[in-house]
Write a protein that holds these residues in place. Structure first.
Motif, short mmCIF file in Angstrom:
data_model
loop_
_atom_site.label_atom_id
_atom_site.label_comp_id
_atom_site.label_asym_id
_atom_site.label_seq_id
_atom_site.Cartn_x
_atom_site.Cartn_y
_atom_site.Cartn_z
N VAL A 74 0.88 -1.18 0.15
CA VAL A 74 0.08 -0.01 -0.04
C VAL A 74 0.91 1.34 -0.04
CG1 VAL A 74 -1.89 -1.09 1.24
CG2 VAL A 74 -0.07 0.23 2.60
N LEU A 100 -7.29 11.85 4.55
CA LEU A 100 -7.43 10.77 3.92
C LEU A 100 -8.75 9.78 4.05
CD1 LEU A 100 -3.77 9.34 4.53
CD2 LEU A 100 -4.76 10.10 2.42
N GLN A 101 -9.25 9.96 5.38
CA GLN A 101 -10.51 9.40 5.72
C GLN A 101 -11.74 10.03 4.86
OE1 GLN A 101 -10.24 9.83 9.96
NE2 GLN A 101 -10.41 7.54 10.12
N TYR A 105 -10.37 6.77 2.01
CA TYR A 105 -9.09 5.84 2.41
C TYR A 105 -9.36 5.11 3.71
CZ TYR A 105 -6.60 7.17 -1.89
OH TYR A 105 -6.05 7.26 -3.28
N VAL A 106 -8.67 4.19 3.89
CA VAL A 106 -8.56 3.56 5.46
C VAL A 106 -7.24 3.84 5.53
CG1 VAL A 106 -9.15 1.45 6.64
CG2 VAL A 106 -10.43 1.98 4.67
N PRO A 107 -6.71 4.81 6.42
CA PRO A 107 -5.22 4.89 6.74
C PRO A 107 -5.00 4.13 7.86
CG PRO A 107 -6.54 6.97 7.40
CD PRO A 107 -7.70 5.76 6.77
N ASN A 169 -5.38 0.93 3.59
CA ASN A 169 -4.98 0.72 2.29
C ASN A 169 -3.91 2.10 2.09
OD1 ASN A 169 -6.87 2.97 2.18
ND2 ASN A 169 -8.34 1.88 1.08
N VAL A 170 -3.73 2.81 3.24
CA VAL A 170 -2.52 3.66 3.12
C VAL A 170 -1.93 3.92 4.59
CG1 VAL A 170 -4.22 5.57 3.41
CG2 VAL A 170 -1.97 6.12 2.29
N LEU A 358 -3.91 13.66 -2.41
CA LEU A 358 -4.68 12.77 -3.00
C LEU A 358 -4.35 12.42 -4.66
CD1 LEU A 358 -8.04 13.85 -1.48
CD2 LEU A 358 -6.70 11.79 -0.99
N LEU A 361 -1.64 10.09 -4.95
CA LEU A 361 -2.04 8.57 -4.45
C LEU A 361 -2.87 7.99 -5.66
CD1 LEU A 361 -3.32 9.16 -0.67
CD2 LEU A 361 -1.13 7.86 -1.50
N ARG A 362 -3.40 8.65 -6.29
CA ARG A 362 -4.14 8.04 -7.44
C ARG A 362 -3.34 7.29 -8.31
NH1 ARG A 362 -7.07 13.65 -7.30
NH2 ARG A 362 -8.90 13.10 -6.03
N THR A 366 -3.14 -0.11 -4.00
CA THR A 366 -3.95 -0.28 -2.47
C THR A 366 -4.23 -1.50 -1.94
OG1 THR A 366 -6.13 0.32 -3.47
CG2 THR A 366 -4.75 2.17 -2.86
#
Length: 367
Positions: A74, A100-101, A105-107, A169-170, A358, A361-362, A366
């Motif tokens: 990730v 991120l949330q 995302y699920v950091p 996932n991050v 972001l 990150l794309r 992930t």
């Protein structure tokens, strides 16, 4: 000691108000020398050149693969600084996790944890002991409610986190800029009003690495961006609007209610503000900007409160930071002290920073 010198010192003052901690005179002189290129700084420059060469060699060995580094499944975002001393990484990390949330995302967060000595990794829970996991990781866990793992080896901490929480996932690495054993996708370098000091590496200056090192984003925790800093830096401001009683967090008051003209403060008694953080003056300045009148009590950074610094104070209100609160809540004599009020702070940053992070990150895997 000048205010800027205090900002470099991890433990500028401790004990009771107005008393300088028992630092050696040489260390204080050294810290002052970091503000300019004086005689002492020039004398130490040869050591700094060796330090810089060793740092560059180490970084190069990781780059060419002679030192092993771990690539996770990730993306990894590193938040750190090149300066010694506190710059505000914990509020920035909390801001980043929230961003991120919000984006879906699920950091998860990895950190060393203050005074971390062992080679194992430990999952932080909201009721962990600060002596086990550190005050800042515990604060991050409580504020964000995301998985947090502490460990001296960031790569081991990150793999432990992903094994325990596969939905993450991050990864956000708190204060991991110089930990090249964990490969990263995005680097955020945080500075403050000190800028780059005298611009030299330790021990001739306050820099762990060159202030010109590569990074993806620069954030400045200061009212104004210092001269000589990157023109594309994002400015961060820490603000607080209320205080909540440590013994009963359902009791919350606006900071403005603590002004001298309001009834919460007795006429004959005083307010004390205490801060056991890397830069206590930043906390005090924020309170003064609101208009609160108080006596300062700077404490050693990561002060453990095993010795109660408030026991002899005569006052109505003691304002403390969230970082200090997570420790005070675990000590009976302090968690029930009705005078203690916690002041949460929030990082205010241009939303464009979150958008650009972001964007980077794309397209990243992930898992």
């Amino acid at each position: 000691m000048t205010p800027r010198a205090q900002n470099y010192l991890r433990a500028p003052l401790c004990g009771t108000p107005g008393l300088v901690s028992a630092r050696s005179q040489f260390e204080l002189i050294l810290i002052r020398s970091w503000e300019r290129r004086g005689l002492l700084a020039w004398m130490l420059l040869p050591i700094s050149l060796v330090f810089g060469a060793l740092t560059a060699i180490r970084r190069g060995l990781y780059k060419i693969g002679l030192l092993q580094s771990t690539r996770l499944s990730v993306p990894v975002i590193v938040v750190g600084n090149v300066m010694v001393g506190g710059t505000g990484k914990t509020p920035l990390t909390i801001w980043l996790v929230d961003a991120l949330q919000t984006a879906g995302y699920v950091p998860g967060v990895v950190s060393r944890g203050y005074r971390g000595q062992g080679h194992s990794a430990l999952l932080v829970s909201t009721d962990s002991r600060t002596e086990d996991v550190g005050d800042e990781p515990l604060l991050i866990a409580r504020r964000t409610q995301v998985p947090v793992v502490v460990g001296r080896q960031r790569a081991l901490a990150a793999t432990t986190l992903l094994a325990a929480q596969p939905e993450v996932n991050v990864i956000v690495s708190d204060d991991g800029l110089q930990h090249y054993a964990l490969q990263r996708d995005i680097e955020i370098v945080l500075s403050d009003a000190r800028g780059a000091g005298n611009g030299w590496l330790m021990p001739a200056g306050p820099l762990r690495e060159s202030s010109l090192r590569r990074r993806d984003f620069t954030v400045i925790n200061a009212a104004q961006v210092p001269s000589g800093m990157r023109h594309d830096a994002f400015r961060m401001v820490l603000s607080g609007a209320y205080a909540e009683r440590l013994s009963d967090q359902s009791q919350r008051v606006a900071l403005k209610s603590l002004l001298p003209s309001h009834t919460l403060r007795s006429v004959e008694n005083k307010i004390v503000a205490a801060a056991g953080i890397g830069n206590p003056s930043r906390f005090f300045s924020m309170l003064r900007d609101v208009g609160i009148v108080f006596d300062e009590m700077p404490l050693q950074d990561h002060y453990d409160f095993n010795v109660n610094p408030f026991i002899d104070l005569v006052c109505d209100v003691i304002l403390i930071t969230e970082k200090d609160a997570v420790k005070c809540m675990q000590i009976d004599a302090l968690k029930n002290d009705p005078r203690l009020w916690v002041v949460p702070v929030t990082a205010q940053i241009d939303p464009a920073l979150a958008e650009q992070i972001l964007e980077k990150l794309r397209g990243k895997p992930t898992a």
